[in-house]
Write an enzyme that holds these catalytic residues in place. Structure first.
Site, PDB file in Angstrom:
ATOM      1  N   LYS A 171      -6.303   3.461   9.814  1.00 32.61           N
ATOM      2  CA  LYS A 171      -5.138   3.583  10.673  1.00 32.61           C
ATOM      3  C   LYS A 171      -4.512   4.945  10.403  1.00 32.61           C
ATOM      4  CE  LYS A 171      -0.617   1.484  11.580  1.00 32.61           C
ATOM      5  NZ  LYS A 171       0.393   0.505  11.087  1.00 32.61           N
ATOM      6  N   ARG A 242      -0.624   6.759  -7.015  1.00 31.91           N
ATOM      7  CA  ARG A 242      -0.283   6.078  -5.757  1.00 31.91           C
ATOM      8  C   ARG A 242       0.691   4.928  -6.035  1.00 31.91           C
ATOM      9  NH1 ARG A 242      -2.076   4.732  -0.460  1.00 31.91           N
ATOM     10  NH2 ARG A 242      -2.514   2.510  -0.098  1.00 31.91           N
ATOM     11  N   HIS A 265      -0.677   0.218   4.367  1.00 39.27           N
ATOM     12  CA  HIS A 265      -0.968  -1.204   4.166  1.00 39.27           C
ATOM     13  C   HIS A 265      -0.872  -1.937   5.503  1.00 39.27           C
ATOM     14  CE1 HIS A 265       0.359  -1.130  -0.345  1.00 39.27           C
ATOM     15  NE2 HIS A 265      -0.884  -0.716  -0.174  1.00 39.27           N
ATOM     16  N   TYR A 274       5.622  -3.939  -5.147  1.00 37.44           N
ATOM     17  CA  TYR A 274       6.444  -2.875  -5.726  1.00 37.44           C
ATOM     18  C   TYR A 274       7.912  -3.293  -5.818  1.00 37.44           C
ATOM     19  CZ  TYR A 274       2.160  -0.330  -4.867  1.00 37.44           C
ATOM     20  OH  TYR A 274       0.847   0.062  -4.851  1.00 37.44           O
TER      21      TYR A 274
END
Length: 293
Positions: A171, A242, A265, A274
């Site tokens: 994407k 990352r 994601h 996170y």
């Protein structure tokens, strides 16, 4: 059963156009299952029962195979039976009720902001290699892109004037980067990149010392080297930057949707980890600091 496995792998290769690694993984899993069945006296796919498949999965768990390995085997068997049912090789999908074991999500390794600064300061010299290394590390932490995405970047993917890059993954996404990364990139692009390229007309952004595109292994060695120089004891990998990028953004108030977009994601539940990390840290601080914690 070998004939059916061969037909399935051929289907994956010719129709689904899967990668060689994927095909080999399916083949390994299914041949391991076939070996188990043969030992139990089951030679043909028609003779395999739901109970036999469940016994095989139990055997994998009892043999202490990793949860992820067992889950992958379940997925391989289900895909195999889905294929056979559709092709009319079997009349019933006996894998339908197989359940994959639940994989517990491990909390990712996160560097502290101080450790990140120490790491990013290591390539501080003026050699072409150190200037390139500085630009790569700064850009990786500034954008949170994967190392595979970093080494695939083209010069045309970077907009220096507007301080963003275009990441061409499954994407496509546009990711901004800050002043530190921009400064490191400007220094690298000011003659250093061109001097390192074997093909001066190449559009690759980062070249190795031979003038060819940087490899994942090359960058992995690079980050290990600088982590050691920075005296960081944790096992740092390119993916650690990352994770740290995402965790530090969330810790400083970034909304999950924005972080999800930057990370690429597809499901926000992946990004949610996170936020959970941040909540855990807040609880730890509370427990240590509150007089009645």
């Amino acid at each position: 059963m070998q004939k059916e496995i061969t037909a399935f792998i051929s289907y994956l290769h010719n129709i689904k156009k899967t990668s060689n690694n994927t095909e080999m993984s399916y083949k390994r899993d299914l041949e391991k299952m076939e070996h188990f069945m043969v030992q139990k006296g089951i030679q043909n796919v028609d003779d395999v029962t739901e109970e036999a498949l469940c016994a095989y999965i139990q055997y994998l768990q009892d043999s202490r195979f990793a949860t992820a390995t067992v889950s992958r085997n379940v997925a391989s068997i289900k895909a195999f039976y889905h294929f056979m049912l559709r092709e009319g090789i079997v009349k019933e999908d006996v894998s339908g009720n197989l359940k994959a074991p639940k994989i517990e999500k491990k909390m990712p390794e996160i560097m502290s902001p101080e450790e990140v600064v120490r790491l990013l300061e290591q390539p501080g010299g003026n050699s072409p290699k150190e200037i390139r290394d500085k630009a790569m590390l700064e850009l990786l932490y500034a954008t949170g892109i994967r190392v595979s995405e970093l080494i695939a970047l083209k010069l045309s993917d970077v907009n220096m004037q507007m301080s963003y890059l275009i990441c061409h993954a499954a994407k496509e996404r546009i990711i901004p980067f800050g002043g530190a990364a921009k400064k490191a990139l400007e220094k690298y692009l000011d003659g250093v990149r061109e001097s390192m390229l074997e093909d001066k007309k190449s559009d690759i952004l980062f070249a190795n010392c031979s003038g060819l595109p940087m490899s994942r292994q090359g960058f992995w060695k690079l980050i290990k080297h600088y982590a050691q120089k920075a005296d960081i004891k944790a096992d740092i990998t390119p993916h650690t930057l990352r994770h740290s990028f995402a965790a530090h953004l969330v810790e400083n108030g970034a909304d999950l949707r924005s972080v999800q977009e930057m990370l690429g994601h597809s499901d926000i539940s992946t990004t949610q980890i996170y936020a959970n990390l941040n909540h855990n840290r807040i609880r730890e601080v509370y427990a240590k600091a509150h007089p009645r914690g």
